[in-house]
Motif scaffolding. Sequence first.
Motif, PDB file in Angstrom:
ATOM      1  N   LEU A   1     106.624  35.256  45.381  1.00  0.00           N
ATOM      2  CA  LEU A   1     106.819  34.473  44.159  1.00  0.00           C
ATOM      3  C   LEU A   1     108.294  34.161  43.895  1.00  0.00           C
ATOM      4  O   LEU A   1     108.617  33.175  43.234  1.00  0.00           O
ATOM      5  N   ALA A   2     109.185  34.982  44.428  1.00  0.00           N
ATOM      6  CA  ALA A   2     110.618  34.738  44.236  1.00  0.00           C
ATOM      7  C   ALA A   2     111.095  33.505  45.002  1.00  0.00           C
ATOM      8  O   ALA A   2     112.087  32.870  44.612  1.00  0.00           O
ATOM      9  N   VAL A   3     110.395  33.159  46.084  1.00  0.00           N
ATOM     10  CA  VAL A   3     110.853  32.045  46.923  1.00  0.00           C
ATOM     11  C   VAL A   3     109.907  30.844  46.918  1.00  0.00           C
ATOM     12  O   VAL A   3     110.318  29.730  47.251  1.00  0.00           O
ATOM     13  N   ALA A   4     108.660  31.051  46.537  1.00  0.00           N
ATOM     14  CA  ALA A   4     107.656  29.995  46.656  1.00  0.00           C
ATOM     15  C   ALA A   4     107.990  28.716  45.878  1.00  0.00           C
ATOM     16  O   ALA A   4     107.750  27.616  46.386  1.00  0.00           O
ATOM     17  N   PRO A   5     108.545  28.800  44.658  1.00  0.00           N
ATOM     18  CA  PRO A   5     108.879  27.555  43.973  1.00  0.00           C
ATOM     19  C   PRO A   5     109.849  26.671  44.748  1.00  0.00           C
ATOM     20  O   PRO A   5     109.758  25.437  44.697  1.00  0.00           O
ATOM     21  N   THR A   6     110.771  27.274  45.486  1.00  0.00           N
ATOM     22  CA  THR A   6     111.705  26.504  46.308  1.00  0.00           C
ATOM     23  C   THR A   6     110.954  25.696  47.361  1.00  0.00           C
ATOM     24  O   THR A   6     111.359  24.581  47.721  1.00  0.00           O
ATOM     25  N   VAL A   7     109.866  26.254  47.844  1.00  0.00           N
ATOM     26  CA  VAL A   7     109.072  25.594  48.876  1.00  0.00           C
ATOM     27  C   VAL A   7     108.137  24.546  48.275  1.00  0.00           C
ATOM     28  O   VAL A   7     107.994  23.441  48.810  1.00  0.00           O
ATOM     29  N   VAL A   8     107.513  24.873  47.164  1.00  0.00           N
ATOM     30  CA  VAL A   8     106.478  24.014  46.582  1.00  0.00           C
ATOM     31  C   VAL A   8     107.054  22.845  45.796  1.00  0.00           C
ATOM     32  O   VAL A   8     106.565  21.709  45.893  1.00  0.00           O
ATOM     33  N   ASN A   9     108.088  23.083  45.014  1.00  0.00           N
ATOM     34  CA  ASN A   9     108.611  22.033  44.137  1.00  0.00           C
ATOM     35  C   ASN A   9     109.309  20.942  44.946  1.00  0.00           C
ATOM     36  O   ASN A   9     110.184  21.224  45.766  1.00  0.00           O
ATOM     37  N   VAL A  10     108.939  19.684  44.697  1.00  0.00           N
ATOM     38  CA  VAL A  10     109.630  18.588  45.381  1.00  0.00           C
ATOM     39  C   VAL A  10     111.025  18.435  44.789  1.00  0.00           C
ATOM     40  O   VAL A  10     111.244  18.668  43.591  1.00  0.00           O
ATOM     41  N   ALA A  11     111.966  18.064  45.637  1.00  0.00           N
ATOM     42  CA  ALA A  11     113.328  17.831  45.162  1.00  0.00           C
ATOM     43  C   ALA A  11     113.366  16.562  44.315  1.00  0.00           C
ATOM     44  O   ALA A  11     112.617  15.614  44.548  1.00  0.00           O
ATOM     45  N   THR A  12     114.252  16.560  43.337  1.00  0.00           N
ATOM     46  CA  THR A  12     114.451  15.363  42.511  1.00  0.00           C
ATOM     47  C   THR A  12     115.889  14.864  42.581  1.00  0.00           C
ATOM     48  O   THR A  12     116.253  13.940  41.858  1.00  0.00           O
ATOM     49  N   ASP A  13     116.674  15.482  43.463  1.00  0.00           N
ATOM     50  CA  ASP A  13     118.083  15.120  43.561  1.00  0.00           C
ATOM     51  C   ASP A  13     118.544  14.972  45.003  1.00  0.00           C
ATOM     52  O   ASP A  13     119.711  15.188  45.326  1.00  0.00           O
ATOM     53  N   ALA A  14     117.627  14.619  45.903  1.00  0.00           N
ATOM     54  CA  ALA A  14     117.983  14.442  47.309  1.00  0.00           C
ATOM     55  C   ALA A  14     118.868  13.199  47.458  1.00  0.00           C
ATOM     56  O   ALA A  14     118.801  12.263  46.658  1.00  0.00           O
ATOM     57  N   ASP A  15     119.670  13.193  48.502  1.00  0.00           N
ATOM     58  CA  ASP A  15     120.557  12.058  48.781  1.00  0.00           C
ATOM     59  C   ASP A  15     119.759  11.001  49.538  1.00  0.00           C
ATOM     60  O   ASP A  15     119.851  10.875  50.756  1.00  0.00           O
ATOM     61  N   VAL A  16     118.977  10.235  48.796  1.00  0.00           N
ATOM     62  CA  VAL A  16     118.056   9.263  49.393  1.00  0.00           C
ATOM     63  C   VAL A  16     118.803   7.989  49.789  1.00  0.00           C
ATOM     64  O   VAL A  16     119.599   7.457  49.005  1.00  0.00           O
ATOM     65  N   VAL A  17     118.511   7.519  50.994  1.00  0.00           N
ATOM     66  CA  VAL A  17     119.115   6.282  51.494  1.00  0.00           C
ATOM     67  C   VAL A  17     118.004   5.279  51.785  1.00  0.00           C
ATOM     68  O   VAL A  17     117.077   5.572  52.547  1.00  0.00           O
ATOM     69  N   LEU A  18     118.080   4.105  51.158  1.00  0.00           N
ATOM     70  CA  LEU A  18     117.160   3.000  51.437  1.00  0.00           C
ATOM     71  C   LEU A  18     117.810   2.068  52.443  1.00  0.00           C
ATOM     72  O   LEU A  18     119.023   1.831  52.391  1.00  0.00           O
ATOM     73  N   ASP A  19     117.002   1.529  53.356  1.00  0.00           N
ATOM     74  CA  ASP A  19     117.570   0.644  54.371  1.00  0.00           C
ATOM     75  C   ASP A  19     117.757  -0.778  53.876  1.00  0.00           C
ATOM     76  O   ASP A  19     118.385  -1.599  54.547  1.00  0.00           O
ATOM     77  N   ARG A  20     117.220  -1.069  52.680  1.00  0.00           N
ATOM     78  CA  ARG A  20     117.333  -2.420  52.100  1.00  0.00           C
ATOM     79  C   ARG A  20     116.843  -2.367  50.667  1.00  0.00           C
ATOM     80  O   ARG A  20     116.399  -1.319  50.183  1.00  0.00           O
ATOM     81  N   SER A  21     116.882  -3.491  49.975  1.00  0.00           N
ATOM     82  CA  SER A  21     116.340  -3.571  48.625  1.00  0.00           C
ATOM     83  C   SER A  21     114.853  -3.247  48.643  1.00  0.00           C
ATOM     84  O   SER A  21     114.139  -3.543  49.613  1.00  0.00           O
ATOM     85  N   ASP A  22     114.375  -2.628  47.551  1.00  0.00           N
ATOM     86  CA  ASP A  22     112.946  -2.300  47.494  1.00  0.00           C
ATOM     87  C   ASP A  22     112.085  -3.469  47.020  1.00  0.00           C
ATOM     88  O   ASP A  22     110.872  -3.324  46.862  1.00  0.00           O
ATOM     89  N   GLU A  23     112.684  -4.645  46.791  1.00  0.00           N
ATOM     90  CA  GLU A  23     111.900  -5.811  46.389  1.00  0.00           C
ATOM     91  C   GLU A  23     110.992  -6.250  47.532  1.00  0.00           C
ATOM     92  O   GLU A  23     111.429  -6.361  48.683  1.00  0.00           O
ATOM     93  N   VAL A  24     109.723  -6.486  47.222  1.00  0.00           N
ATOM     94  CA  VAL A  24     108.786  -6.963  48.230  1.00  0.00           C
ATOM     95  C   VAL A  24     109.096  -8.437  48.511  1.00  0.00           C
ATOM     96  O   VAL A  24     109.117  -9.251  47.584  1.00  0.00           O
ATOM     97  N   PRO A  25     109.364  -8.803  49.768  1.00  0.00           N
ATOM     98  CA  PRO A  25     109.702 -10.199  50.066  1.00  0.00           C
ATOM     99  C   PRO A  25     108.497 -11.120  49.899  1.00  0.00           C
ATOM    100  O   PRO A  25     107.346 -10.688  49.993  1.00  0.00           O
ATOM    101  N   ALA A  26     108.785 -12.403  49.679  1.00  0.00           N
ATOM    102  CA  ALA A  26     107.712 -13.394  49.536  1.00  0.00           C
ATOM    103  C   ALA A  26     107.193 -13.858  50.889  1.00  0.00           C
ATOM    104  O   ALA A  26     106.137 -14.497  50.971  1.00  0.00           O
ATOM    105  N   ALA A  27     107.934 -13.535  51.942  1.00  0.00           N
ATOM    106  CA  ALA A  27     107.544 -13.876  53.315  1.00  0.00           C
ATOM    107  C   ALA A  27     108.329 -12.957  54.242  1.00  0.00           C
ATOM    108  O   ALA A  27     109.354 -12.398  53.845  1.00  0.00           O
ATOM    109  N   PRO A  28     107.884 -12.779  55.475  1.00  0.00           N
ATOM    110  CA  PRO A  28     108.636 -11.931  56.403  1.00  0.00           C
ATOM    111  C   PRO A  28     110.072 -12.410  56.567  1.00  0.00           C
ATOM    112  O   PRO A  28     110.321 -13.622  56.654  1.00  0.00           O
ATOM    113  N   ILE A  29     111.011 -11.481  56.624  1.00  0.00           N
ATOM    114  CA  ILE A  29     112.412 -11.878  56.740  1.00  0.00           C
ATOM    115  C   ILE A  29     112.765 -12.294  58.165  1.00  0.00           C
ATOM    116  O   ILE A  29     113.765 -12.991  58.373  1.00  0.00           O
ATOM    117  N   ASP A  30     111.967 -11.888  59.138  1.00  0.00           N
ATOM    118  CA  ASP A  30     112.202 -12.259  60.536  1.00  0.00           C
ATOM    119  C   ASP A  30     110.863 -12.652  61.158  1.00  0.00           C
ATOM    120  O   ASP A  30     110.266 -11.893  61.937  1.00  0.00           O
TER     121      ASP A  30
END
Length: 313
Positions: free
Chosen positions: A257-286
Amino acid sequence: MSTPLVLMDAASLYFRSFYALPESMTAPDGTPVNAVRGFVDTVAKVITDRKASRLVACLDADWRPEFRVTALPSYKAHRVVEGATDGEEEVPDALTPQVPIILDVLDAVGIATAEAAGYEADDVIGTLTAREKTDPVEVITGDRDLFQVVRDKPTPARVLYLGRGWAKAELIGPEELAAKYALPAADAGAAYAGMAVLRGDPSDGLPGVAGIGEKTAAKLITEFGSLQAVLDAVHDGRDRKLTTKARNALLAAQDYLAVAPTVVNVATDADVVLDRSDEVPAAPIDPDRVAELTKRWGLGSSVPRLVSALERR
């Protein structure tokens, strides 16, 4: 209400596609593409059915993060390739070559992907949900662990749970989660995470507390209000709501129980990197690359369905 930011739990969904569709779906060179076609169809359905204007395919940069393994060495240990020294995940041979194809299709179409070094997709989803202050959030997954991200404020966050397939998809918010597991609705996401710690999950190598199943775990969280309150009561002999049996079980599991929350709880402060804008394009970009990938890998009607979904938005 504005259209949602949709966060797809990519690995969960392409694994589901792999097992749902026959390996006889192959490219001209014989490479299996069942997971590719199923995943692409899922993206098309999400864009159409969920009216997504923003969408991110969330990836595992590390499927078994060091901080979780350090806390609990049994975490996902049974999924490590036998004899592997680098912690490689045991993945079906026919699925492994399909993941790069999925990423190539997403890139050519212009669908955003996101990851965070040293974290799982769940943590990417947890972080992007925590960051979102403008639009409602919908998480698409077959993994119950992500129930913990549901909320009403500052913007609603819901989980579209595909554990039993699209035909029986469940849209889970705080009220639905509370009703499903007999948890308090006021903070149902955190309550679910607390229940998950006590209950454990053999599929993730989480032993839980011996003798405390899901119903008892939910009852304890509901009666005391939080996991921390349950743990505080273990050492408070004056608290009569905790039975002797439950207290002894919790005492015996103190190290876990001393360690389980570290494993179970999802992080909310990860250094997330997106490869592009999250806007859904109106057509394929390529579009030329999309056509080349479709032909090369024999993706049939799956990619055209995705292109049509973009154009109909």
